[in-house]
Design an enzyme around this catalytic site. Structure first.
Site, PDB file in Angstrom:
ATOM      1  N   CYS A  50      31.581  41.435  10.497  1.00 42.94           N
ATOM      2  CA  CYS A  50      32.685  42.401  10.502  1.00 42.94           C
ATOM      3  C   CYS A  50      33.435  42.397  11.828  1.00 42.94           C
ATOM      4  CB  CYS A  50      32.169  43.799  10.196  1.00 42.94           C
ATOM      5  SG  CYS A  50      30.956  44.423  11.373  1.00 42.94           S
ATOM      6  N   ASN A  51      32.791  41.932  12.879  1.00 48.69           N
ATOM      7  CA  ASN A  51      33.430  41.982  14.196  1.00 48.69           C
ATOM      8  C   ASN A  51      33.844  40.626  14.746  1.00 48.69           C
ATOM      9  OD1 ASN A  51      33.492  44.752  14.687  1.00 48.69           O
ATOM     10  ND2 ASN A  51      31.338  44.772  15.262  1.00 48.69           N
ATOM     11  N   ARG A  52      33.490  39.533  14.065  1.00 50.63           N
ATOM     12  CA  ARG A  52      33.841  38.225  14.611  1.00 50.63           C
ATOM     13  C   ARG A  52      33.829  37.155  13.523  1.00 50.63           C
ATOM     14  NH1 ARG A  52      31.507  37.246  19.123  1.00 50.63           N
ATOM     15  NH2 ARG A  52      30.631  39.340  19.355  1.00 50.63           N
ATOM     16  N   HIS A  97      28.229  30.958  25.428  1.00 54.41           N
ATOM     17  CA  HIS A  97      28.815  31.984  24.564  1.00 54.41           C
ATOM     18  C   HIS A  97      27.928  32.238  23.348  1.00 54.41           C
ATOM     19  CE1 HIS A  97      31.814  34.377  22.478  1.00 54.41           C
ATOM     20  NE2 HIS A  97      31.660  33.604  21.413  1.00 54.41           N
ATOM     21  N   PRO A 113      20.724  44.271  17.404  1.00 54.51           N
ATOM     22  CA  PRO A 113      19.864  43.194  16.917  1.00 54.51           C
ATOM     23  C   PRO A 113      20.352  42.490  15.655  1.00 54.51           C
ATOM     24  CG  PRO A 113      18.954  45.310  16.264  1.00 54.51           C
ATOM     25  CD  PRO A 113      20.188  45.608  17.077  1.00 54.51           C
ATOM     26  N   GLN A 114      21.294  43.086  14.907  1.00 53.17           N
ATOM     27  CA  GLN A 114      21.675  42.515  13.611  1.00 53.17           C
ATOM     28  C   GLN A 114      22.322  41.146  13.742  1.00 53.17           C
ATOM     29  OE1 GLN A 114      22.177  45.961  14.183  1.00 53.17           O
ATOM     30  NE2 GLN A 114      20.245  46.105  13.070  1.00 53.17           N
ATOM     31  N   GLN A 118      22.262  37.535  11.435  1.00 55.65           N
ATOM     32  CA  GLN A 118      23.477  36.948  10.870  1.00 55.65           C
ATOM     33  C   GLN A 118      23.664  35.513  11.359  1.00 55.65           C
ATOM     34  OE1 GLN A 118      25.933  40.075  12.412  1.00 55.65           O
ATOM     35  NE2 GLN A 118      26.098  41.119  10.442  1.00 55.65           N
ATOM     36  N   GLY A 187      27.268  50.475  -0.726  1.00 52.47           N
ATOM     37  CA  GLY A 187      26.742  49.176  -0.327  1.00 52.47           C
ATOM     38  C   GLY A 187      25.231  49.264  -0.225  1.00 52.47           C
ATOM     39  N   GLY A 189      23.477  46.561   1.780  1.00 54.56           N
ATOM     40  CA  GLY A 189      23.090  45.493   2.696  1.00 54.56           C
ATOM     41  C   GLY A 189      22.316  46.023   3.885  1.00 54.56           C
ATOM     42  N   THR A 191      23.269  46.697   6.964  1.00 58.60           N
ATOM     43  CA  THR A 191      23.910  47.771   7.724  1.00 58.60           C
ATOM     44  C   THR A 191      23.704  49.120   7.053  1.00 58.60           C
ATOM     45  OG1 THR A 191      25.578  46.258   8.604  1.00 58.60           O
ATOM     46  CG2 THR A 191      26.092  48.601   8.654  1.00 58.60           C
TER      47      THR A 191
END
Length: 422
Positions: A50-52, A97, A113-114, A118, A187, A189, A191
């Site tokens: 969701c962020n990258r 990176h 930690p998620q 991923q 949802g 999942g 999160t």
């Protein structure tokens, strides 16, 4: 060969851009297949959260330009628009990176930690699609080793804080007593599982989980004493929900303004706290225009997250040190691998020239030529073939005054300790 990391994240792009560039799970394998057949790409892996969205590739030539153009084509976006919010790293910086991403130092929530899970999923998908070669395999294994050290040797993972935790923490500023609140989670999942756990620990006892399949919702809600429903049952559940937190992989919004507006009327306009963690979004932005709705997205959690960042900065500094050690190990292994490949290439060329000279000598012997003359010619011919390329290179180096190359050649070719009697 160049190691390239190219992507966008929560620091460089808005949520509107990120949701356009995100890959759904159903798209990932097809995307990797397309990426891998680009002439400039030798190996490839894709990390999309969701962020990258980040692409890790081993490339030749103008790999960055070709990959950026492909990314634009795949998502139907202009390359110029992507260029304005994209970043890239090469070789050592790319490895550094990836390791920072793996341990959560580049995350919105420092040390969350998620992201490591991923990243491991991205690695497995790349392996299934044969996107992994020696370069990326070595890089990811070293990255996983660094992440393990950071988790075990620093406090960055103590009391894990995630976007899920930040969402619940923000809700706690609005609701004085969670025990009187009813939560609807959309949802099922990882999160949402974390959200459910944090809400339960905070005192929420009336919990409803909505998911595409009721079975998965029951797996999550059951242990917490919650209720499981399907997505079709959300309109009715909204009427009693004080807290709504959504995080699915749906390509289109699940909650629309009209649906929420109808629920508010039935609630007699009691306020609702909503957090949309999903990218693409699960809740239409227009829902936030309703007077009795407090709607937040992942970008609105920055204040809560910054507070967490301060507490974890000491551990982050320790993690940076471990990452530098990991980058050094990766560089060492890369040099060894590169040297091994060169040795194999040199030996293969020498053996090819040897076989050619041997076969020609055997043919002459078969024609009845003098054995001594054949052996002399073999020795002369093999020496010339083996030394032709080095001799030409040395002459060019001398002409160009490349003293470092001449000194290296002397060390390689004129070692007095070599045993010439064998």
């Amino acid at each position: 060969m160049t190691l390239l990391a190219l992507g966008i994240n929560h620091r460089t792009a808005t949520i509107e851009v990120r949701e356009q560039v995100a890959f759904t799970p159903a798209q990932l394998e097809a995307a990797l297949d397309e990426l891998r057949v680009l002439p400039e790409v030798r190996e490839a892996a894709v990390l999309s959260t969701c962020n990258r969205t980040e692409l890790y590739c081993v490339t030749e030539g103008d790999g960055e330009g070709a990959i950026l153009e492909w990314l634009g084509r795949f998502h139907g976006l202009e390359v110029e628009d992507l260029s304005r919010c994209a970043y890239h790293y090469l070789d050592d910086e790319a490895a550094r990176h990836l390791m920072r991403v793996a341990v959560g130092l580049d995350s919105m929530v420092l040390g969350e930690p998620q992201i490591l899970g991923q990243l491991k999923e991205a690695y497995q998908v790349a392996r299934r699609t044969r996107g992994m070669g020696g370069e990326l395999e070595c890089l990811f294994q070293q990255t996983f080793a660094v992440a393990k050290r950071v988790r075990t040797e620093t406090d960055i993972g103590r009391n894990p804080v995630s976007v899920a935790y930040a969402a619940v923490s923000l809700a706690s500023r609005i609701f004085d007593d969670f025990s009187r609140s009813r939560a609807l989670l959309i949802g099922a999942g990882e999160t949402i599982e974390l959200v459910a756990r944090h809400l339960h620990e905070a005192g929420v006892r009336r919990l409803t989980v909505a998911n595409r399949t009721r079975e998965r919702a029951e797996q999550l809600a059951g242990p917490l004493g919650g209720e499981a429903i399907t997505l079709d049952e959300i309109p009715a559940a909204l009427i009693d929900a004080d807290i709504v937190i959504a995080s699915t992989a749906a390509p289109l919004p699940i909650l629309g303004k009209g649906m929420v507006e109808r629920a508010l009327k039935r609630r007699r306009h009691r306020p609702v706290f909503m957090v949309d963690i999903a990218v693409p979004r699960d809740i239409e932005p227009e829902v936030g225009e309703l007077a009795d709705v407090f709607l937040y997205t992942v970008d609105d959690l920055e204040e809560v997250i910054e507070e967490n960042r301060r507490h974890r900065q000491v551990a982050a500094d320790q993690a940076e040190s471990l990452i530098e050690h990991g980058v050094g190990r990766w560089q060492h292994e890369r040099r060894l691998r590169s040297g091994g490949e060169l040795i194999r290439d040199v030996r293969a060329r020498g053996e090819a020239l040897r076989d050619l000279s041997r076969d020609q000598a055997l043919a002459r012997l078969a024609r009845g030529e003098d054995p001594e003359a054949v052996i002399r010619r073999l020795a002369h011919q093999l020496t010339n073939r083996l030394l032709h390329r080095p001799t030409v290179a040395l002459r060019e180096a001398a002409t160009d005054e490349r003293q470092e190359l001449l000194e290296a050649a002397a060390a390689l070719l004129l070692d007095d300790s070599s045993d010439t009697s064998r």
